[in-house]
Scaffold this active site. Structure first.
Site, PDB file in Angstrom:
ATOM      1  N   SER A 187     -25.906  81.104  -2.343  1.00 55.18           N
ATOM      2  CA  SER A 187     -26.329  79.708  -2.196  1.00 55.18           C
ATOM      3  C   SER A 187     -27.510  79.641  -1.247  1.00 55.18           C
ATOM      4  O   SER A 187     -27.673  80.524  -0.389  1.00 55.18           O
ATOM      5  CB  SER A 187     -25.191  78.861  -1.614  1.00 55.18           C
ATOM      6  OG  SER A 187     -25.682  77.604  -1.186  1.00 55.18           O
ATOM      7  N   TYR A 243     -18.403  77.810   4.163  1.00 55.43           N
ATOM      8  CA  TYR A 243     -19.185  78.032   2.934  1.00 55.43           C
ATOM      9  C   TYR A 243     -20.458  78.814   3.259  1.00 55.43           C
ATOM     10  O   TYR A 243     -20.769  79.816   2.605  1.00 55.43           O
ATOM     11  CB  TYR A 243     -19.514  76.675   2.306  1.00 55.43           C
ATOM     12  CG  TYR A 243     -20.211  76.761   0.975  1.00 55.43           C
ATOM     13  CD1 TYR A 243     -19.523  77.161  -0.170  1.00 55.43           C
ATOM     14  CD2 TYR A 243     -21.565  76.442   0.846  1.00 55.43           C
ATOM     15  CE1 TYR A 243     -20.155  77.234  -1.401  1.00 55.43           C
ATOM     16  CE2 TYR A 243     -22.210  76.512  -0.377  1.00 55.43           C
ATOM     17  CZ  TYR A 243     -21.506  76.901  -1.505  1.00 55.43           C
ATOM     18  OH  TYR A 243     -22.130  76.977  -2.731  1.00 55.43           O
TER      19      TYR A 243
HETATM   20  N1  LIG Z   1     -23.823  73.415  -7.806  1.00 55.55           N
HETATM   21  C1  LIG Z   1     -24.555  73.729  -6.755  1.00 55.55           C
HETATM   22  O1  LIG Z   1     -25.353  72.925  -6.263  1.00 55.55           O
HETATM   23  C2  LIG Z   1     -24.450  75.095  -6.149  1.00 55.55           C
HETATM   24  C3  LIG Z   1     -25.386  75.444  -5.172  1.00 55.55           C
HETATM   25  C4  LIG Z   1     -25.304  76.710  -4.605  1.00 55.55           C
HETATM   26  C5  LIG Z   1     -24.339  77.598  -5.008  1.00 55.55           C
HETATM   27  N2  LIG Z   1     -23.437  77.219  -5.957  1.00 55.55           N
HETATM   28  C6  LIG Z   1     -22.434  78.201  -6.347  1.00 55.55           C
HETATM   29  O2  LIG Z   1     -22.379  78.285  -7.745  1.00 55.55           O
HETATM   30  C7  LIG Z   1     -21.089  78.744  -8.141  1.00 55.55           C
HETATM   31  C8  LIG Z   1     -20.554  77.829  -9.224  1.00 55.55           C
HETATM   32  O3  LIG Z   1     -20.265  76.561  -8.651  1.00 55.55           O
HETATM   33  P1  LIG Z   1     -20.489  75.182  -9.406  1.00 55.55           P
HETATM   34  O4  LIG Z   1     -21.451  74.398  -8.614  1.00 55.55           O
HETATM   35  O5  LIG Z   1     -20.719  75.401 -10.845  1.00 55.55           O
HETATM   36  O6  LIG Z   1     -19.082  74.473  -9.132  1.00 55.55           O
HETATM   37  P2  LIG Z   1     -17.791  74.349 -10.045  1.00 55.55           P
HETATM   38  O7  LIG Z   1     -16.720  73.866  -9.140  1.00 55.55           O
HETATM   39  O8  LIG Z   1     -18.093  73.553 -11.262  1.00 55.55           O
HETATM   40  O9  LIG Z   1     -17.558  75.855 -10.496  1.00 55.55           O
HETATM   41  C9  LIG Z   1     -16.854  76.799  -9.731  1.00 55.55           C
HETATM   42  C10 LIG Z   1     -15.897  77.479 -10.650  1.00 55.55           C
HETATM   43  O10 LIG Z   1     -15.177  78.484  -9.945  1.00 55.55           O
HETATM   44  C11 LIG Z   1     -13.822  78.380 -10.323  1.00 55.55           C
HETATM   45  N3  LIG Z   1     -12.951  78.967  -9.316  1.00 55.55           N
HETATM   46  C12 LIG Z   1     -12.691  78.506  -8.077  1.00 55.55           C
HETATM   47  N4  LIG Z   1     -11.794  79.296  -7.460  1.00 55.55           N
HETATM   48  C13 LIG Z   1     -11.487  80.283  -8.332  1.00 55.55           C
HETATM   49  C14 LIG Z   1     -10.619  81.404  -8.286  1.00 55.55           C
HETATM   50  N5  LIG Z   1      -9.864  81.659  -7.218  1.00 55.55           N
HETATM   51  N6  LIG Z   1     -10.567  82.219  -9.357  1.00 55.55           N
HETATM   52  C15 LIG Z   1     -11.303  81.964 -10.456  1.00 55.55           C
HETATM   53  N7  LIG Z   1     -12.137  80.911 -10.569  1.00 55.55           N
HETATM   54  C16 LIG Z   1     -12.222  80.084  -9.520  1.00 55.55           C
HETATM   55  C17 LIG Z   1     -13.597  76.884 -10.492  1.00 55.55           C
HETATM   56  O11 LIG Z   1     -12.438  76.581 -11.228  1.00 55.55           O
HETATM   57  C18 LIG Z   1     -14.868  76.479 -11.202  1.00 55.55           C
HETATM   58  O12 LIG Z   1     -14.772  76.650 -12.587  1.00 55.55           O
HETATM   59  C19 LIG Z   1     -20.222  78.755  -6.876  1.00 55.55           C
HETATM   60  O13 LIG Z   1     -20.162  80.076  -6.379  1.00 55.55           O
HETATM   61  C20 LIG Z   1     -21.012  77.867  -5.937  1.00 55.55           C
HETATM   62  O14 LIG Z   1     -20.758  78.149  -4.588  1.00 55.55           O
HETATM   63  C21 LIG Z   1     -23.468  75.988  -6.530  1.00 55.55           C
END
Ligand SMILES: NC(=O)c1ccc[n+]([C@@H]2O[C@H](COP(=O)([O-])OP(=O)(O)OC[C@H]3O[C@@H](n4cnc5c(N)ncnc54)[C@H](O)[C@@H]3O)[C@@H](O)[C@H]2O)c1
Length: 255
Positions: free
Chosen positions: A142, A159
């Site tokens: 991130s 985080y």
């Molecule tokens: N959306 C953003 O702005 C953003 C920014 C920076 C980083 N990220 C990173 O991107 C990645 C995806 O996040 P997102 O934004 O799509 O959110 P999201 O919540 O839609 O997706 C995260 C996914 O991880 C799954 N998950 C959580 N715990 C789990 C576990 N123990 N085992 C298996 N699956 C699990 C959730 O069910 C979900 O499907 C994450 O690592 C997040 O930190 C997102």
């Protein structure tokens, strides 16, 4: 050199957000996809969508923080597809608060899923890739790995720490496994709409206004705007690139 047709990819946390988008984007490029997540009914639906694009898909219930589930999931994928070319370590969670307010339980949950989860899945996938003498690992970090909290509205110390750890692990893995034809790189997204951010960052007009003001692109990332970087690290276009990260954030980290 960006060719992905016929490859096999494992996507963790594929039930929503960026993981779901990536799984569908891979499928459009001819990649067979193994979808891992805790909510099996969701990934079974997505697997049907993936298969409707003409590739194979498998949906496996797997909590990335539980070693036994990870072990069985990876064995199932190897039995089904015979190989693993790409591992997208995407599963992640967040928790609001600084060290003075986070509970130990919240801290541990974030570390367990965001850091230990990558270790566990990689633990079982790397031997498969070593055997093949080929593999592309992409860890989703991130922009919060390299920034504090711009604007100070959403403070998330666990985080930020977990995502910085992901960059450390990416470098160490990159250094260790390059000799086996495996590249390990990370992506640091800025703000993208997803289940995680809909519940948190996108609920605050104040935060969004501040983000848009601070961000040179003046907006959050759009659906699909991460996939070009995912494809780069997934393909032979990045064959001599390892242990690196690319920030995909509309420039918010450079101002
Ligand atoms: N959306 C953003 O702005 C953003 C920014 C920076 C980083 N990220 C990173 O991107 C990645 C995806 O996040 P997102 O934004 O799509 O959110 P999201 O919540 O839609 O997706 C995260 C996914 O991880 C799954 N998950 C959580 N715990 C789990 C576990 N123990 N085992 C298996 N699956 C699990 C959730 O069910 C979900 O499907 C994450 O690592 C997040 O930190 C997102």
């Amino acid at each position: 050199m960006f060719e992905l047709n016929g490859k096999v990819a494992v996507v963790t946390g594929a039930s929503s957000g960026l993981g779901k988008d990536a799984a569908l984007a891979y499928a459009k490029e001819g990649v067979n996809v193994a979808l891992l997540a805790r909510r099996v009914e969701k990934i079974e639906e997505i697997a049907k969508e993936v298969e409707s694009l003409g590739v194979k898909a498998i949906a496996i219930k797997c909590d990335v923080a539980k070693e036994e589930e990870v072990k069985v999931a990876i064995e199932t994928i190897v039995n089904e597809f015979g190989r693993i070319d790409i591992l997208l370590n995407n599963a992640g969670v967040t928790a609001h608060g600084g060290v003075d307010s986070l509970s130990e339980e919240e801290w541990n949950k974030v570390m367990d899923i965001n850091v230990k989860g990558i270790y566990l899945v990689s633990k079982y996938v790397i031997p498969v890739m070593k055997e093949q003498n080929y593999g592309k690992v992409i860890n989703i970090s991130s922009v919060n790995a390299i920034l504090g909290e711009k604007g100070g509205i959403f403070i998330r110390h666990a985080y930020n720490t977990s995502k910085a750890a992901v960059l450390g692990l990416t470098k160490a893995m990159g250094a260790s496994y390059a000799q086996y034809g495996i590249t390990v790189n990370a992506i640091c997204p800025g703000l993208f709409e997803s289940e995680m951010t809909e519940r948190t960052l996108f609920t605050s007009q104040k935060f969004l206004e501040k983000y848009n003001t601070l961000c040179p692109a003046s907006r959050p990332g759009k659906k699909g705007e991460l996939n070009g970087t995912i494809f780069y690290f997934s393909s032979d276009a990045s064959s001599y690139v390892t242990g690196q990260y690319i920030v995909v954030d509309g420039g918010i980290s450079i101002v």
